[in-house]
Design a protein around this motif. Structure first.
Motif, PDB file in Angstrom:
ATOM      1  N   SER A 177      54.288  48.168 -17.596  1.00  0.00           N
ATOM      2  CA  SER A 177      53.330  47.111 -17.921  1.00  0.00           C
ATOM      3  C   SER A 177      52.385  46.853 -16.757  1.00  0.00           C
ATOM      4  CB  SER A 177      54.080  45.823 -18.278  1.00  0.00           C
ATOM      5  OG  SER A 177      53.178  44.765 -18.528  1.00  0.00           O
ATOM      6  N   PHE A 181      48.443  47.891 -16.769  1.00  0.00           N
ATOM      7  CA  PHE A 181      47.376  46.893 -16.685  1.00  0.00           C
ATOM      8  C   PHE A 181      46.228  47.387 -15.804  1.00  0.00           C
ATOM      9  CE2 PHE A 181      45.198  43.483 -14.527  1.00  0.00           C
ATOM     10  CZ  PHE A 181      44.883  42.621 -15.560  1.00  0.00           C
ATOM     11  N   TYR A 195      42.441  48.086 -17.201  1.00  0.00           N
ATOM     12  CA  TYR A 195      41.345  47.177 -16.878  1.00  0.00           C
ATOM     13  C   TYR A 195      40.572  47.576 -15.624  1.00  0.00           C
ATOM     14  CZ  TYR A 195      43.174  44.116 -20.487  1.00  0.00           C
ATOM     15  OH  TYR A 195      43.580  43.601 -21.690  1.00  0.00           O
ATOM     16  N   ALA A 254      41.936  39.374 -20.333  1.00  0.00           N
ATOM     17  CA  ALA A 254      42.983  40.363 -20.038  1.00  0.00           C
ATOM     18  C   ALA A 254      44.373  39.723 -20.024  1.00  0.00           C
ATOM     19  CB  ALA A 254      42.697  41.024 -18.693  1.00  0.00           C
ATOM     20  N   TYR A 292      48.778  41.122 -19.517  1.00  0.00           N
ATOM     21  CA  TYR A 292      49.758  42.194 -19.427  1.00  0.00           C
ATOM     22  C   TYR A 292      50.361  42.446 -20.808  1.00  0.00           C
ATOM     23  CZ  TYR A 292      49.741  41.918 -14.318  1.00  0.00           C
ATOM     24  OH  TYR A 292      49.377  41.946 -12.997  1.00  0.00           O
ATOM     25  N   ASN A 344      48.086  36.990 -10.038  1.00  0.00           N
ATOM     26  CA  ASN A 344      49.148  37.270 -10.997  1.00  0.00           C
ATOM     27  C   ASN A 344      50.450  36.684 -10.485  1.00  0.00           C
ATOM     28  OD1 ASN A 344      49.953  39.068  -8.998  1.00  0.00           O
ATOM     29  ND2 ASN A 344      50.171  40.816 -10.368  1.00  0.00           N
TER      30      ASN A 344
END
Length: 466
Positions: free
Chosen positions: A195, A199, A203, A238, A240, A401
């Motif tokens: 994941s 990501f 992106y 966006a 995850y 994040n």
């Protein structure tokens, strides 16, 4: 009159605030995540352990290495990391290696130092010497560094995630005689690694704004402005890729969260929801005491509700912008004093809770070393690992994040207590606001700048941007 009219409304909010706790619990249980065995999660202690885990991950990876950090510095430690990456790729040519750093930060020198091409010159030097095996990408989150940077964190080595708020240089890796303390966690889980790697591939590599910094010809920021605008719009939406989760006995749910922008910010909302849902105790870690207003409001609600709060911050001398009195003063050296002033005002406003023990402030200091801890502990079941500084800049400008860990069976409790004990080794309790230095005792240059800023209320603007 307005205060009298609004008093019943304020009283009602206080009376119903406990009703938010079940709502927070429902939110927490409804979060998607990865079910990870508790013994696959390990907290590391200290910069040397972090450095060893980083170098081991590079040396042992066979399929992929994905490194995301604010910067990879051109110094002895940064070059050791670059040497390790190129050595790994030479031994295993099939190994895919991608390094993502902030576009603006990579192309300037250190603050207060002479002008230079920055770390990007090192990336180009290595590419010229060793070829194209290690790809270094610049990620421009905003048009200018002042208005936001890549503050995303996390390193992926095959199926292992090494998560820390640290960047990569001598101080963070503890190789130059000093260290900058952070939090460091290893998670061995393929789905989580997929994941996080997926990501950045989706992106970052999928955007025209993200360009190679190790290339011989690097486009100008001005030429990328239309692409950067589109990139920002993509980041607003966006997320995850995370599945629904059902935990078996002894498993921990881990949810990666993204934070970007003032609105629809997944990580910010998680911070507020976790705080609102606290039943007994919250521990908050931040390197710069400059809490966003929504966080201050919720902490005030928790104190009124009777919840216990501990906040650990760095002493001003443990701030990476601190300039000792023996050295020539520069304007950037004002920041640690601004943050200490914020803390002193907060301690004064909450002196009753400090005296009763409901609120505990811990000030970290260890000789000439610095402090960079971030995150939350909520009750005994929830931990937030993040690079988010919990300040207004991170709240609204930077790309952030975090990893939300939900541990209903408390399998990580002993590990968590051990981490907290290690973090507290060099932290002292602040019993009263008088324990913090008064602005009247600051160096003359600092007092002069503080007066000038407060006179025109620019100190508030500085707190929001830095």
């Amino acid at each position: 009159m307005n205060k009298l009219i609004q008093a019943p409304r304020r009283l009602a909010r206080r009376l119903v605030s406990p009703l938010r706790r079940p709502q927070a619990e429902v939110w927490l249980e409804s979060q998607p995540g990865f079910a990870v065995p508790a013994d696959a999660i390990e907290a590391l202690h200290g910069a040397p352990a972090f450095r060893q885990a980083l170098l081991d991950g590079i040396a042992q990876a066979t399929r992929r290495i994905v490194i995301v950090a604010l910067y990879l510095q051109d110094d002895e430690a940064g070059r050791a990391v670059m040497d390790a990456l190129y050595a790994a790729q030479a031994q295993r040519p099939q190994l895919e290696i991608d390094v993502y750093v902030d576009w603006h930060r990579a192309q300037r020198g250190l603050i207060g130092k002479h002008k230079s091409p920055g770390n990007a010159a090192m990336y180009r030097e290595y590419a010229e010497r060793f070829g194209d095996g290690v790809r270094v990408w610049g990620v421009p989150v905003q048009n200018r560094e002042l208005f936001g940077v890549l503050h995303l964190k996390g390193f992926v080595f095959d199926d292992t995630v090494l998560y820390s708020g640290a960047s990569l240089n001598e101080v963070y890796l503890g190789t130059g005689g000093r260290y900058r303390l952070d939090r460091y966690h290893l998670v061995r889980d393929r789905a989580l690694a997929d994941s996080m790697a997926g990501f950045v591939q989706q992106y970052f590599q999928g955007s025209d704004a993200v360009q190679r910094l190790d290339a011989a010809e690097v486009p100008s920021t001005r030429s990328l402005l239309p692409a950067i605008r589109g990139f920002r719009q993509q980041l607003q939406q966006a997320r995850y890729a995370v599945p629904a989760v059902t935990l078996a006995k002894g498993e921990v749910a881990i949810t990666p969260l993204l934070g970007f922008g003032r609105t629809d910010n997944q990580l910010n909302e998680a911070v507020l929801t976790l705080l609102r849902g606290a039943k007994r105790k919250v521990v908050l870690l931040t390197p710069y005491f400059n809490l966003p207003r929504p966080v201050r409001v919720v902490l005030g609600q928790l104190l009124r509700r009777g919840c216990t709060i501990e906040i650990m911050v760095g002493d001003k001398t443990a701030n990476d912008f601190y300039i000792p009195p023996s050295q020539p003063f520069r304007t950037i050296g004002l920041l640690p004093y601004l943050y200490e002033n914020n803390l002193r005002r907060y301690a004064r406003a909450h002196r009753r809770q400090l005296a009763s023990g409901q609120l505990t402030l811990r000030l970290w200091r260890d000789d000439g070393n610095s402090y960079h801890l971030k995150g939350l502990f909520v009750d005994d079941e929830v931990t937030l690992l993040t690079g988010h500084n919990l300040n207004p800049r991170a709240w609204a400008l930077d790309l952030e994040n975090g990893l939300l860990l939900r541990d209903p069976d408390r399998k990580l409790l002993a590990q968590r207590h051990a981490e907290w004990a290690e973090l507290c080794r060099h932290a002292q309790k602040v019993d009263d606001f008088h324990a913090l230095e008064s602005p009247r005792s600051y160096p003359p240059e600092v007092r002069k700048l503080l007066r000038r800023l407060s006179r025109v209320r620019l100190d508030r603007l500085v707190n929001r941007l830095l």
